[in-house]
Enzyme design. Sequence first.
Site, short mmCIF file in Angstrom:
data_model
loop_
_atom_site.label_atom_id
_atom_site.label_comp_id
_atom_site.label_asym_id
_atom_site.label_seq_id
_atom_site.Cartn_x
_atom_site.Cartn_y
_atom_site.Cartn_z
N THR A 147 32.43 44.02 53.31
CA THR A 147 32.32 43.18 52.86
C THR A 147 34.19 42.12 52.78
O THR A 147 34.32 41.53 53.87
CB THR A 147 31.57 42.84 51.34
OG1 THR A 147 32.67 44.44 50.45
CG2 THR A 147 30.63 43.71 51.15
N LYS A 173 33.34 51.74 52.94
CA LYS A 173 33.61 50.65 52.32
C LYS A 173 33.76 50.56 51.06
O LYS A 173 32.89 51.09 50.41
CB LYS A 173 32.86 48.93 53.23
CG LYS A 173 31.03 49.27 52.45
CD LYS A 173 30.63 48.74 50.99
CE LYS A 173 31.81 47.13 51.15
NZ LYS A 173 31.67 47.09 49.54
N THR A 184 32.18 53.45 43.45
CA THR A 184 31.64 52.02 43.74
C THR A 184 32.14 51.93 45.29
O THR A 184 32.89 50.91 45.51
CB THR A 184 32.60 51.41 42.84
OG1 THR A 184 32.24 52.38 40.79
CG2 THR A 184 31.52 49.65 42.67
N GLU A 270 41.06 45.23 46.67
CA GLU A 270 41.39 42.79 47.23
C GLU A 270 42.71 42.58 46.82
O GLU A 270 42.74 42.62 45.74
CB GLU A 270 40.45 42.66 46.45
CG GLU A 270 38.81 42.89 46.72
CD GLU A 270 37.92 42.22 46.11
OE1 GLU A 270 35.90 42.12 46.61
OE2 GLU A 270 37.20 42.35 44.80
N ASN A 392 38.69 37.00 44.78
CA ASN A 392 37.00 37.15 43.18
C ASN A 392 36.35 36.17 43.28
O ASN A 392 35.59 35.72 42.66
CB ASN A 392 37.43 38.40 42.92
CG ASN A 392 36.74 39.89 43.29
OD1 ASN A 392 36.59 40.12 43.23
ND2 ASN A 392 38.20 39.91 43.83
N THR A 397 32.32 31.33 47.86
CA THR A 397 32.48 30.31 48.50
C THR A 397 32.49 29.96 49.97
O THR A 397 32.76 31.48 50.20
CB THR A 397 33.44 29.63 47.77
OG1 THR A 397 34.60 30.12 47.68
CG2 THR A 397 32.93 29.02 46.56
#
Length: 397
Positions: A147, A173, A184, A270, A392, A397
């Site tokens: 992702t 992932k 997670t 991230e 995040n 978008t």
Amino acid sequence: MKIIDGNIASPLGFSADGLHAGFKKRKKDFGWIVSEVPASVAGVYTTNKVIAAPLIVTRESVKKAQKMQALVVNSGVANSCTGLQGMEDAYTMQKWTATKLKIAPELVGVASTGVIGDLMPMDTLQKGLSKLVVNGNSDDFAQAILTTDTKVKTVAVTEQFGRDEVTMAGVAKGSGMIHPNMATMLAFITCDAVISSETLQLALSQNVETTFNQITVDGDTSTNDMVLVLSNGCTLNKEILPDTPEFDKFSAMLHFVMQELAKKIAKDGEGATKLIEVEVINAPNSLDACMMAKSVVGSSLVKTAIFGEDPNWGRILAAVGYAGVDVPVDNIDIYLADIPVMLASSPVDFDEEDMQDVMRADTIKIIVDLHAGDSVGKAWGCDLSYDYVKINALYRT
């Protein structure tokens, strides 16, 4: 044990494929892993009370069949918090895959990752499924499950069991929503050893606490995430049984694969620029050591200090103090790499230039010595950067 250049289909009897179906705008987003024969299976699952439909279906099938022959995964749409329609779609995903492979539906696991709350676009699923092939491009599967990840996460190893060479491979992932209890993320491990589902579950459960449960990126726990291990027996080795040297060797092999995947996830947090590894040594017991290590690596203030390349050991000590571990605090040593910043709970002067070299590194190791026992615990995470907020804030978008 030997590390090899391989992928999730490196063990005998496995194949995989991945492609762009349309769940995402451009990148690969759909794939499967297929075994020639039904494989023993073990799983651990998210502890979030809100559980996504694919996880419910897969967990139910694992419990019922005690075997798995195929696993199909999409990324971009999580099929979570989607009510009865989401459950129906997850069962349909399982059934369609089984029909294509001509196997029983309960031998198919399903997994989804992506935006929570969106219904599964079933026409996209059907289109993608029509294009997947057995013996496809196995490397593409690792791409298809991502992702917000910036890189694929794979590891493959071999080990000798008598005259037989057993191969194990893993793919994962995970980049955000990483604060596992399980873990997670999605992680899938394949192996060609002869081992029962019950014994495989024992090995997985023993190793998850010190691997996937010891990583944290942002303190969030997802609704979809699981670890599945499949072992199809195609090596035809002597069956691996509990409480044997062979089981210990297999467990060590599994631990290595899981730990490597966990570290790759933490490093790819991230917006991350640095991997943080915290090692707590000389603790009263391993549980306390792991709790404390995870407290330090999960501290937002520690993470931001590492991002700013600031050797702020006071933040580390604070995270030690609120970890919920009952240990004496008057004789604690803290090191950044091999440089002591606190000894016997008192600050230590250090060379600023040497420390700058340490803080500029891609991996920052923090060592906390409690002088209260002989147990060790490790945890992994990443720094917290401006880009984490940006990624995040703009996710949909």
